[in-house]
Design a protein around this motif. Structure first.
Motif, PDB file in Angstrom:
ATOM      1  N   LYS A   1       0.861  -1.186   0.000  1.00  0.00           N
ATOM      2  CA  LYS A   1       0.000   0.000   0.000  1.00  0.00           C
ATOM      3  C   LYS A   1       0.894   1.231   0.000  1.00  0.00           C
ATOM      4  CE  LYS A   1      -3.493   2.383   2.739  1.00  0.00           C
ATOM      5  NZ  LYS A   1      -4.239   2.389   4.005  1.00  0.00           N
ATOM      6  N   LEU A   2       0.592   2.168  -0.862  1.00  0.00           N
ATOM      7  CA  LEU A   2       1.335   3.422  -0.873  1.00  0.00           C
ATOM      8  C   LEU A   2       0.772   4.307   0.232  1.00  0.00           C
ATOM      9  CD1 LEU A   2       3.531   5.115  -2.272  1.00  0.00           C
ATOM     10  CD2 LEU A   2       1.708   6.135  -3.622  1.00  0.00           C
TER      11      LEU A   2
ATOM     12  N   TYR B 188       9.445  12.202  -4.113  1.00  0.00           N
ATOM     13  CA  TYR B 188      10.269  11.132  -3.557  1.00  0.00           C
ATOM     14  C   TYR B 188      10.887  11.621  -2.270  1.00  0.00           C
ATOM     15  CZ  TYR B 188      14.114  13.774  -5.614  1.00  0.00           C
ATOM     16  OH  TYR B 188      14.994  14.765  -5.944  1.00  0.00           O
ATOM     17  N   PRO B 189      11.147  10.794  -1.313  1.00  0.00           N
ATOM     18  CA  PRO B 189      10.865   9.361  -1.329  1.00  0.00           C
ATOM     19  C   PRO B 189       9.366   9.077  -1.188  1.00  0.00           C
ATOM     20  CG  PRO B 189      11.671   9.983   0.832  1.00  0.00           C
ATOM     21  CD  PRO B 189      11.737  11.215  -0.033  1.00  0.00           C
ATOM     22  N   VAL B 190       9.024   7.831  -1.469  1.00  0.00           N
ATOM     23  CA  VAL B 190       7.664   7.357  -1.246  1.00  0.00           C
ATOM     24  C   VAL B 190       7.700   6.372  -0.090  1.00  0.00           C
ATOM     25  CG1 VAL B 190       6.952   7.686  -3.629  1.00  0.00           C
ATOM     26  CG2 VAL B 190       7.830   5.471  -2.942  1.00  0.00           C
ATOM     27  N   GLU B 191       6.617   6.314   0.646  1.00  0.00           N
ATOM     28  CA  GLU B 191       6.534   5.376   1.767  1.00  0.00           C
ATOM     29  C   GLU B 191       5.492   4.325   1.442  1.00  0.00           C
ATOM     30  OE1 GLU B 191       5.151   5.248   6.434  1.00  0.00           O
ATOM     31  OE2 GLU B 191       5.651   7.177   5.538  1.00  0.00           O
ATOM     32  N   ILE B 192       5.908   3.051   1.490  1.00  0.00           N
ATOM     33  CA  ILE B 192       4.975   1.962   1.255  1.00  0.00           C
ATOM     34  C   ILE B 192       4.817   1.157   2.538  1.00  0.00           C
ATOM     35  CG2 ILE B 192       5.475   1.783  -1.211  1.00  0.00           C
ATOM     36  CD1 ILE B 192       7.138  -0.748  -0.582  1.00  0.00           C
ATOM     37  N   ARG B 193       3.693   0.484   2.627  1.00  0.00           N
ATOM     38  CA  ARG B 193       3.417  -0.408   3.752  1.00  0.00           C
ATOM     39  C   ARG B 193       3.450  -1.818   3.200  1.00  0.00           C
ATOM     40  NH1 ARG B 193       3.480   0.287   9.154  1.00  0.00           N
ATOM     41  NH2 ARG B 193       2.042  -1.116  10.146  1.00  0.00           N
ATOM     42  N   ILE B 194       4.285  -2.665   3.790  1.00  0.00           N
ATOM     43  CA  ILE B 194       4.441  -4.033   3.327  1.00  0.00           C
ATOM     44  C   ILE B 194       4.606  -4.945   4.534  1.00  0.00           C
ATOM     45  CG2 ILE B 194       6.908  -3.602   2.948  1.00  0.00           C
ATOM     46  CD1 ILE B 194       6.845  -5.724   0.772  1.00  0.00           C
TER      47      ILE B 194
ATOM     48  N   ARG C  11      13.472   5.342  -2.703  1.00  0.00           N
ATOM     49  CA  ARG C  11      13.853   6.402  -3.632  1.00  0.00           C
ATOM     50  C   ARG C  11      13.019   6.259  -4.908  1.00  0.00           C
ATOM     51  NH1 ARG C  11      19.115   4.032  -2.501  1.00  0.00           N
ATOM     52  NH2 ARG C  11      20.041   5.182  -0.784  1.00  0.00           N
ATOM     53  N   LYS C  12      13.014   7.313  -5.696  1.00  0.00           N
ATOM     54  CA  LYS C  12      12.239   7.315  -6.934  1.00  0.00           C
ATOM     55  C   LYS C  12      12.651   6.161  -7.855  1.00  0.00           C
ATOM     56  CE  LYS C  12      10.987  10.337 -10.764  1.00  0.00           C
ATOM     57  NZ  LYS C  12      11.138  11.651 -11.365  1.00  0.00           N
ATOM     58  N   GLU C  13      13.951   5.947  -8.023  1.00  0.00           N
ATOM     59  CA  GLU C  13      14.445   4.896  -8.912  1.00  0.00           C
ATOM     60  C   GLU C  13      14.014   3.507  -8.429  1.00  0.00           C
ATOM     61  OE1 GLU C  13      16.616   7.087  -7.342  1.00  0.00           O
ATOM     62  OE2 GLU C  13      16.662   8.519  -8.990  1.00  0.00           O
ATOM     63  N   GLU C  14      14.027   3.302  -7.116  1.00  0.00           N
ATOM     64  CA  GLU C  14      13.623   2.008  -6.558  1.00  0.00           C
ATOM     65  C   GLU C  14      12.129   1.784  -6.768  1.00  0.00           C
ATOM     66  OE1 GLU C  14      14.891   2.799  -2.617  1.00  0.00           O
ATOM     67  OE2 GLU C  14      17.000   2.574  -3.114  1.00  0.00           O
ATOM     68  N   ALA C  15      11.314   2.827  -6.527  1.00  0.00           N
ATOM     69  CA  ALA C  15       9.870   2.706  -6.709  1.00  0.00           C
ATOM     70  C   ALA C  15       9.518   2.413  -8.166  1.00  0.00           C
ATOM     71  CB  ALA C  15       9.169   3.974  -6.232  1.00  0.00           C
ATOM     72  N   GLU C  16      10.272   2.982  -9.096  1.00  0.00           N
ATOM     73  CA  GLU C  16      10.042   2.727 -10.519  1.00  0.00           C
ATOM     74  C   GLU C  16      10.429   1.313 -10.924  1.00  0.00           C
ATOM     75  OE1 GLU C  16      12.346   5.820 -12.313  1.00  0.00           O
ATOM     76  OE2 GLU C  16      10.691   7.261 -12.248  1.00  0.00           O
ATOM     77  N   SER C  17      11.273   0.659 -10.117  1.00  0.00           N
ATOM     78  CA  SER C  17      11.762  -0.682 -10.423  1.00  0.00           C
ATOM     79  C   SER C  17      10.877  -1.785  -9.873  1.00  0.00           C
ATOM     80  CB  SER C  17      13.177  -0.867  -9.878  1.00  0.00           C
ATOM     81  OG  SER C  17      14.058   0.040 -10.488  1.00  0.00           O
ATOM     82  N   ILE C  18       9.816  -1.425  -9.159  1.00  0.00           N
ATOM     83  CA  ILE C  18       8.907  -2.428  -8.589  1.00  0.00           C
ATOM     84  C   ILE C  18       7.645  -2.469  -9.420  1.00  0.00           C
ATOM     85  CG2 ILE C  18       7.592  -3.128  -6.559  1.00  0.00           C
ATOM     86  CD1 ILE C  18       9.683  -1.535  -4.899  1.00  0.00           C
ATOM     87  N   GLU C  19       7.481  -3.569 -10.166  1.00  0.00           N
ATOM     88  CA  GLU C  19       6.313  -3.744 -11.036  1.00  0.00           C
ATOM     89  C   GLU C  19       5.166  -4.355 -10.253  1.00  0.00           C
ATOM     90  OE1 GLU C  19       7.206  -5.906 -14.605  1.00  0.00           O
ATOM     91  OE2 GLU C  19       9.080  -4.818 -14.892  1.00  0.00           O
ATOM     92  N   LEU C  20       3.961  -3.890 -10.551  1.00  0.00           N
ATOM     93  CA  LEU C  20       2.757  -4.378  -9.871  1.00  0.00           C
ATOM     94  C   LEU C  20       1.808  -5.031 -10.853  1.00  0.00           C
ATOM     95  CD1 LEU C  20       2.074  -1.166  -7.749  1.00  0.00           C
ATOM     96  CD2 LEU C  20       3.321  -3.217  -7.044  1.00  0.00           C
TER      97      LEU C  20
END
Length: 73
Positions: free
Chosen positions: A40-41, A49-55, A63-72
């Motif tokens: 969940k974002l 950025y940064p973005v905070e996710i709940r997992i 970071r922005k680059e990491e968030a872009e690298s996670i496909e959903l």
């Protein structure tokens, strides 16, 4: 292809895969960021950025680059 950056605060997604390389990629897998994991974002910083996710019960800042690298799905 949808990524974490495409979500708005409060939206959820299911991890399809992530393309983060090196030791950070390994740490993300160890924290449970694997195929089929719901996320969940929570929030996005004012500049995007940064973005905070709940997992799996904890919050994680990316970071922005990491968030872009996670496909959903």
């Amino acid at each position: 292809m949808t990524t974490v950056n495409d979500l708005k605060p409060g939206e959820t997604g299911i991890v399809k895969r992530h393309k983060v390389k090196g030791s950070l990629g390994k740490h993300l897998k160890e924290m449970g960021l694997v195929n089929g994991t719901p996320i969940k974002l929570e929030r996005v910083a004012p500049l995007g950025y940064p973005v905070e996710i709940r997992i799996q019960g904890f919050s994680l800042a990316l970071r922005k680059e990491e968030a872009e690298s996670i496909e959903l799905e």
